[in-house]
Design a protein around this motif. Sequence first.
Motif: not given
Length: 765
Positions: A675-682
């Motif tokens: 998949x590519x539909x991700x957002x990396x967050x703290x």
Amino acid sequence: MTEKRPEGIEQYDAPAGGWGALKAVASTLAHQQIVAQGTATLLKANQPEGFDCPGCAWPDPKHTSSFEFCENGAKAITWESTARRVPPEFFAQNTVSSLWHWTDHQLEDQGRLTHPMIFDHDSDRYLPISWEDAFATIGAELGKLESPDEAEFYTSGRASNEAAFLYQLFVRAFGTNNFPDCSNMCHEATSVGLPQAIGVGKGTVTLEDFDSADAIFSFGHNPGTNHPRMMTTLHNASRRGVPIIVFNPLKERALEKFAAPQNPVEMATLSSTPIASAYHQVRAGGDLAALKGIMKIVLEKDAAALAAGRHGIIDRAFIEEHTTGFEAFRKDMEDAPWDRILAVSGLTYEALESAADVYINAENVILCYGMGITQHRHGTANVQQIANLLMLRGNIGRTGAGICPLRGHSNVQGNRTVGITEIPGPSLADGIERAFGFRPSIIKGHNAIETAEAIIDGRSKALVCLGGNLAVAMPDPGAIFAGMRKLDLAVHIATKLNRSHLLTAKVSIVLPCFGRTDLDTQASGPQAVTVEDSMSMVHASRGFLNPPSEMLRSEPAIVAGIAKATLGNRYGIDWDFLIADYDRIREKIEVVFPDFRDFNKRIRVPGGFRLDVAASDRRWKTPSGKAVFLLAPGLDEDPRQSDPEALVLTTLRSHDQYNTTVYGLNDRYRGVFGRRDVVFMNRHDLAERGLSEGDLIDVSSLVATDGAPRTVSRYTAVAYDIPRGSIAGYYPEMNTVVALSDYDPASGTPAYKGVPVKVVRSDPA
């Protein structure tokens, strides 16, 4: 109990390279149906009688090395030399409207284009067209324009020197300098910033300098994915005890630990080599503050040493003899407030001091940087402060030291060297006049941002693309998509189908070309082309595979065909004569650009030759004749970042990707699969917003200067080791939230790595 993570998100602890890389290449070879041929092809990559890898621009050891395994280079080669084909029958079975709903990966994964095609509006399909009719149609459409400046001519960095030179010659003879190219989107801050500082827009180091460096600093790049062959150099440096100091928001696996596939001990023992001796996770947009903090400490320790009666730390002899502007620079560092430096950089004083101490204690320092430095609103200032840091201790123009911009495409630097620029100077005009008897205009043309604006506004009517996927690569894709559909003419010279080809104009033509691996035969026989790597080495590239179709032509031949159909015999340029033997093109390059003296002779020497980089010898081609300490007032990148809701978005490439080309849906070093539909967050940023890992979120730009909202919806939040206040998502999908107005005003480079955004939970409906 182990916390359940979102689908496709896993912990991946293996080193970069190693058996994971071998497995990935084997899978790619099998998928592209070229296992036997593919292995033979890889063995010819970056060899003296072989072809230059179409991937990164990292140099070869004298271009005579034994096989150097590189996972993403292997993917680029197999992606190009695939057995899959996209013949006319493919288009007969698929309308353009239906293809629009395919993913970018699916489009390119179909294989190599085999025939020139023209779009038919009635059937909504591309239909075959002969080369002669294609050229005649393009020439007629360009001839209808009220002004040559209504046309835009884009260049991808994968084009050879010969193709790029003919292209700029054709366009200048046509009468415009509208040359958007991929440099505008990546390292234009280098091309603008370094000439003002050191007199040349290129790096000053050679590959051999890394053998003599006492410290290597790495700012804003991910070599394991974007320039993987650099890992051999870093691996060797680490193993001989050279400190490698990294500044990057995310911990990239290849900069943490790397297992060299060529190292039998590491492969047999499943061991690896640590790369970074210190890893400083600077906040997105905090590089300028970090650089100023390091330099402020160096100057403070220099003053303290002098006050204590010891030798100073900075190189006063170098500064006095070779530079100007030092006192104003010193004052700018003194005035930078520590509280703001620490807040904006997101780093502690102790972290910055430790980096400064490594710099002070090293005799020879190389500083490498990538698009994490350039793709910001103050990208040019970032680059110039890097030059300042090196100049403080004379780390430019001597063995084992210097500045190392990390370019992307394998000939993006060469394209610029042979004339692909929207800002031509008198020397280029002089050279063309010497070689071809006419003097082109030196009025500034459009860069990539200006091209997009002109297309959206309807001021530009025609677009010719020598490679690339321009519409997808740019910010504000929705606006650009709509603008491109209003064009009178769109021409794409390409190896594979991509989304830009589906943005059909009144007349849309796709012209299939050879790739680097293909045998290029012209009237005089097999041809070699040339490329320039990121350290100014020029060498030959010779394809050897039979092209995917007898209907394909080389990029130089296609450019010549368009030029001949458009210009006729204007200025007496014999296009057929030039492409019959590429030596003739190189002879003309030598006339236009004297640095290419004895071009054909030197290119036949294994390893090629290095172009003159004056700053490498401490010759400063600046107005003052000296290197210049340049100022970057302030620390904050974007006033919108002071919004209490603001997070700063940096866009990333996955490990299964090269620029806009997506090889697959895995990003294994970051633990993302399928998949590519991700957002990396703290995790803390998630909690402050009442969110948890796995929640669906919307990411929106803070209001741009045009007031238009920009949002990507229903992406999955992934808790990740990233500084508070920073988030990351994949390029090009996240381009939707980047406005055309989000760019560095000094260079026009889009601010893909520093976009203020807000994050909210997606509407369940």
